[in-house]
Enzyme design. Structure first.
Site, mmCIF file in Angstrom:
data_model
loop_
_atom_site.group_PDB
_atom_site.id
_atom_site.type_symbol
_atom_site.label_atom_id
_atom_site.label_comp_id
_atom_site.label_asym_id
_atom_site.label_seq_id
_atom_site.Cartn_x
_atom_site.Cartn_y
_atom_site.Cartn_z
ATOM 1 N N CYS A 17 0.852 -1.183 0.000
ATOM 2 C CA CYS A 17 0.000 0.000 0.000
ATOM 3 C C CYS A 17 0.888 1.233 0.000
ATOM 4 O O CYS A 17 2.047 1.188 0.404
ATOM 5 C CB CYS A 17 -0.894 0.018 1.223
ATOM 6 N N ARG A 53 2.005 1.286 -5.966
ATOM 7 C CA ARG A 53 2.178 0.394 -4.814
ATOM 8 C C ARG A 53 0.920 -0.410 -4.505
ATOM 9 O O ARG A 53 0.939 -1.309 -3.672
ATOM 10 C CB ARG A 53 2.552 1.217 -3.576
ATOM 11 N N TRP A 74 -3.595 -2.122 -1.641
ATOM 12 C CA TRP A 74 -3.502 -3.433 -2.298
ATOM 13 C C TRP A 74 -4.073 -4.401 -1.268
ATOM 14 O O TRP A 74 -3.454 -4.654 -0.242
ATOM 15 C CB TRP A 74 -2.048 -3.746 -2.621
ATOM 16 N N ASN A 78 0.125 0.445 6.237
ATOM 17 C CA ASN A 78 0.661 -0.533 5.292
ATOM 18 C C ASN A 78 1.299 -1.644 6.120
ATOM 19 O O ASN A 78 2.054 -1.356 7.046
ATOM 20 C CB ASN A 78 1.712 0.127 4.384
ATOM 21 N N GLY A 79 1.012 -2.895 5.786
ATOM 22 C CA GLY A 79 1.581 -4.010 6.539
ATOM 23 C C GLY A 79 0.493 -5.009 6.862
ATOM 24 O O GLY A 79 -0.597 -4.972 6.278
ATOM 25 N N GLU A 116 12.377 -15.016 -17.309
ATOM 26 C CA GLU A 116 12.010 -13.614 -17.142
ATOM 27 C C GLU A 116 11.118 -13.141 -18.290
ATOM 28 O O GLU A 116 10.157 -12.401 -18.089
ATOM 29 C CB GLU A 116 13.292 -12.773 -17.029
ATOM 30 N N LYS A 135 7.432 -11.592 -17.754
ATOM 31 C CA LYS A 135 7.066 -10.255 -18.234
ATOM 32 C C LYS A 135 5.815 -10.331 -19.088
ATOM 33 O O LYS A 135 4.898 -9.543 -18.940
ATOM 34 C CB LYS A 135 8.244 -9.704 -19.023
ATOM 35 N N GLU A 159 2.614 -11.169 -16.928
ATOM 36 C CA GLU A 159 2.126 -10.201 -15.937
ATOM 37 C C GLU A 159 1.482 -8.981 -16.563
ATOM 38 O O GLU A 159 0.592 -8.389 -15.968
ATOM 39 C CB GLU A 159 3.202 -9.823 -14.919
ATOM 40 N N HIS A 214 10.402 -33.352 -21.886
ATOM 41 C CA HIS A 214 10.091 -34.194 -20.724
ATOM 42 C C HIS A 214 8.689 -33.930 -20.173
ATOM 43 O O HIS A 214 8.453 -34.123 -18.987
ATOM 44 C CB HIS A 214 11.160 -33.996 -19.648
ATOM 45 N N LYS A 246 3.655 -3.015 -6.780
ATOM 46 C CA LYS A 246 5.080 -2.913 -7.056
ATOM 47 C C LYS A 246 5.941 -3.590 -6.005
ATOM 48 O O LYS A 246 6.901 -4.264 -6.309
ATOM 49 C CB LYS A 246 5.464 -1.439 -7.178
HETATM 50 C C1 F6R Z 1 8.041 -8.608 -11.932
HETATM 51 C C2 F6R Z 1 8.434 -7.987 -10.678
HETATM 52 C C3 F6R Z 1 8.452 -8.816 -9.455
HETATM 53 C C4 F6R Z 1 9.578 -8.362 -8.510
HETATM 54 C C5 F6R Z 1 9.476 -9.101 -7.179
HETATM 55 C C6 F6R Z 1 10.621 -8.751 -6.250
HETATM 56 O O1 F6R Z 1 8.109 -7.714 -12.992
HETATM 57 O O2 F6R Z 1 8.700 -6.818 -10.641
HETATM 58 O O3 F6R Z 1 8.555 -10.164 -9.752
HETATM 59 O O4 F6R Z 1 10.809 -8.613 -9.120
HETATM 60 O O5 F6R Z 1 8.268 -8.779 -6.562
HETATM 61 O O6 F6R Z 1 10.664 -7.381 -6.002
HETATM 62 P P1 F6R Z 1 11.968 -6.699 -5.417
HETATM 63 O O7 F6R Z 1 13.014 -6.774 -6.474
HETATM 64 O O8 F6R Z 1 11.562 -5.290 -5.124
HETATM 65 O O9 F6R Z 1 12.354 -7.471 -4.217
#
Ligand code: F6R
Length: 593
Positions: free
Chosen positions: A2, A27, A71, A97-98, A466, A470, A473, A489, A588
């Site tokens: 949040c 966030r 969130w 937040n938490g 990755e 990407k 998501e 497999h 985020k």
């Molecule tokens: C995907 C993405 C997430 C973060 C993950 C870790 O695009 O951004 O998978 O990589 O939540 O976040 P950090 O790097 O902030 O620990």
């Protein structure tokens, strides 16, 4: 997860809070709200985005207020569950937040004592506890209430009466921004950069009182002083500056980001890891991260093993926290863009408690991870606003190249060749960006499908993982990253003409086998898009589409390949018309386990 904001000063709070909430929206964005303090407290909150909240507001001149973007963790997204929350008397408002882990027990107890709850959130117990313990001093009541709370929190509270904000943190980020005749509280610096770049990061256990003129901070009942720091980011970096989305802007920033991360480190590689390079006492390296940062760790494992000839384990932080593990003579490295990911923080704490020396590779100065780890390596990517990580991933990779080079047990000429190639990387990425029209077209082509595979081998296997992450998501296309040799497999059963495969190639010892794998895939009538080095005439004959990658040494190919896959995902999502910077259900920074 949040976003929190608080303002107290000499200007109308409402537009400032709204402006900061927009910047915090990455966030969490399923609901939002604000509370303004005049003679009483006025609360405006609802499900949905900040823009919708703003449309429902009328002009208000109060000069003190708090705001929140949510969130959801406890209780679905709704107007009632949105923050701020009020006590029974409507005299205290709070944003949080938490996670309050003991909230059910507290809620039962408070209900028996006559408190009436209106939401399903864990947060509401905090404001009722503050009400319960209030004896004329809000900060004291907050301290007593938080003494009952188990879990993590960053909170901002206000109360009718004398104008002030009370803030507190435990394991969730919170800072105070210092202005002229005005002060701020925020969950991250990017939110308030338009107003001030002077901040004080709160420590766990801190409780602060903020007025328009001064701040005081106490910890464990004793007043403490915390250093004022300058945020190393510019306002421009935190804005879209003409790009349609933050993600596209952040992809385009990558040549400069690579330069920034290299600058200062490359010319003086030894200081990057001085003790470690010299330390014969380390038997293994343990890399810990989540999501994209974990994928960077997988590339890091490959590099450190190849160049530094050291044993490396890369683990998902969320899993590492729940198994018994043997760590002797281990250097634990947490990789986290935000420095606030709960699982990674827990993993770093665990590694530390098991006697490991710890380092964090992070983008955020003053973040929680930097306070846990013995040392911090800052990737200098600038604020990353798009939920999907792009430039921070590339900067994490560069950090691993530097670390591996600092520690490399290779001859001088190989080291110099690699350093020279590293210096060329920003140009290679720029070349790729300049020729992105073909990738845009392929992204649009990919947007027609519901499933896709990404395959790679060796150092490009994490790139495949990755690339799939990407794509899924932001475009909501189901995508799976897979070791090219593993497809046969099991997953082969899913190949058909409607499930394209993206194959990531590099001119290394995996190349010939990858070509064989592509041939096998083509026998199922499956469309294949290959990433191939410019000039590769072999792959061209086998696949349906090629994304040409400016040539670099295979060891550096993950950087350029990843940028191509970021663009592919971006254009697929754009064609589908999805909210690229704020994908559904995501946030985020994941500050809960
Ligand atoms: C995907 C993405 C997430 C973060 C993950 C870790 O695009 O951004 O998978 O990589 O939540 O976040 P950090 O790097 O902030 O620990």
């Amino acid at each position: 997860m949040c976003g929190l904001i608080g303002y107290i000063g000499n200007r109308p709070a409402q537009p400032i809070l709204i402006d900061c909430l927009r910047r915090l929206e990455y966030r969490g964005y399923d609901s939002c709200g604000l509370a303004l303090l005049g003679d009483g407290i006025q609360v405006y909150k609802d499900q949905g985005k900040v823009a919708e909240l703003q449309r429902g507001l009328s002009l208000n001149n109060e000069r003190t207020g708090i705001g929140h973007t949510r969130w959801a963790t406890h209780g679905r997204p709704s107007g009632i569950n949105a923050h701020p929350h009020l006590d029974c008397a409507g005299q205290i408002a709070l944003v949080h937040n938490g996670i309050v882990t003991n909230f059910l027990r507290l809620r039962q107890q408070l209900t028996q004592e006559g408190h009436i709850f209106s939401s399903e959130t864990d947060t509401e117990v905090i404001v009722h506890l503050i009400e319960k313990y209030y004896r004329g001093d809000l900060a004291e009541a907050v301290a007593t209430a938080l003494g009952q709370i188990e879990g993590s929190y960053a909170i901002i509270a206000l109360q009718t009466g004398p104008k002030k904000l009370v803030v507190a943190r435990n394991e969730s980020p919170l800072l105070i921004g210092l202005g002229d005749g005005e002060n701020f509280a925020a969950s991250d610096a990017a939110a308030i950069l338009d107003y001030t770049d002077r901040v004080v990061y709160l420590e766990d256990g801190d409780i602060g009182v903020i007025t328009d003129r001064e701040i005081t901070i106490a910890n464990n009942g004793h007043e403490v002083s915390r250093q004022v720091q300058q945020v190393p980011w510019t306002q421009e970096e935190a804005q879209k500056t003409g790009y349609e989305h933050f993600m596209l802007k952040e992809i385009h920033e990558q040549p400069r980001v690579i330069q920034n991360t290299l600058r200062g480190y490359l010319s003086a590689i030894e200081p990057v890891a001085p003790e470690i390079a010299a330390n014969g006492d380390i038997a293994q390296v343990l890399l810990l991260g989540c999501g994209t940062s974990y994928h960077a760790a997988l590339v890091g494992k490959y590099l450190l093993e190849k160049l530094a000839k050291v044993a490396v384990r890369a683990e998902l932080a969320s899993e590492f926290n729940y198994h018994d593990t043997l760590l002797s003579k281990t250097w634990a490295i947490g990789i986290t863009q935000s420095g606030e990911t709960a699982d990674t923080l827990m993993a770093l704490r665990k590694a530390k408690s098991l006697g490991c020396k710890t380092l964090v590779i992070t983008n955020v100065v003053g973040s929680s991870a930097t306070r846990i780890a013995d040392e911090a390596f800052y990737i200098k990517a600038g604020p990353e606003i798009s939920v999907a990580a792009t430039k921070s991933f590339i900067a994490q990779l560069v950090a691993f190249y530097l670390l591996a080079l600092a520690w490399a047990r290779i001859d001088t000429s190989s080291r110099e060749r690699l350093m020279a190639e590293l210096r060329l990387l920003p140009n290679k990425v720029q070349q790729l960006l300049d020729g992105q029209d073909d990738i845009a077209e392929l992204g649009e082509y990919l947007s027609r499908y519901d499933n896709a595979f990404f395959i790679g081998r060796g150092i490009n296997l994490p790139v495949a993982l990755e690339g799939a992450l990407k794509l899924k998501e932001i475009s909501y296309i189901h995508a799976e990253g897979c070791a090219a040799g593993e497809l046969k497999h099991g997953s082969f059963a899913l190949l058909n003409p409607h499930t394209p495969v993206v194959a990531i190639g590099a001119q290394d010892n995996t190349y010939d086998t990858l070509l064989t794998n592509i041939k096998e895939i083509k026998t199922r009538g499956t469309p294949v898009i290959a990433l191939a080095a410019e000039g590769d005439r072999e792959i061209d004959k086998l696949v349906d589409h090629v994304i040409w990658i400016p040539g670099t040494t295979p060891l550096l190919s993950p950087v350029v390949n990843s940028v191509a896959l970021q663009l592919l995902a971006y254009y697929a999502a754009r064609k589908r018309g999805y909210p690229i910077d704020q994908p559904r259900n995501l946030a985020k920074s994941v500050t809960v386990e």
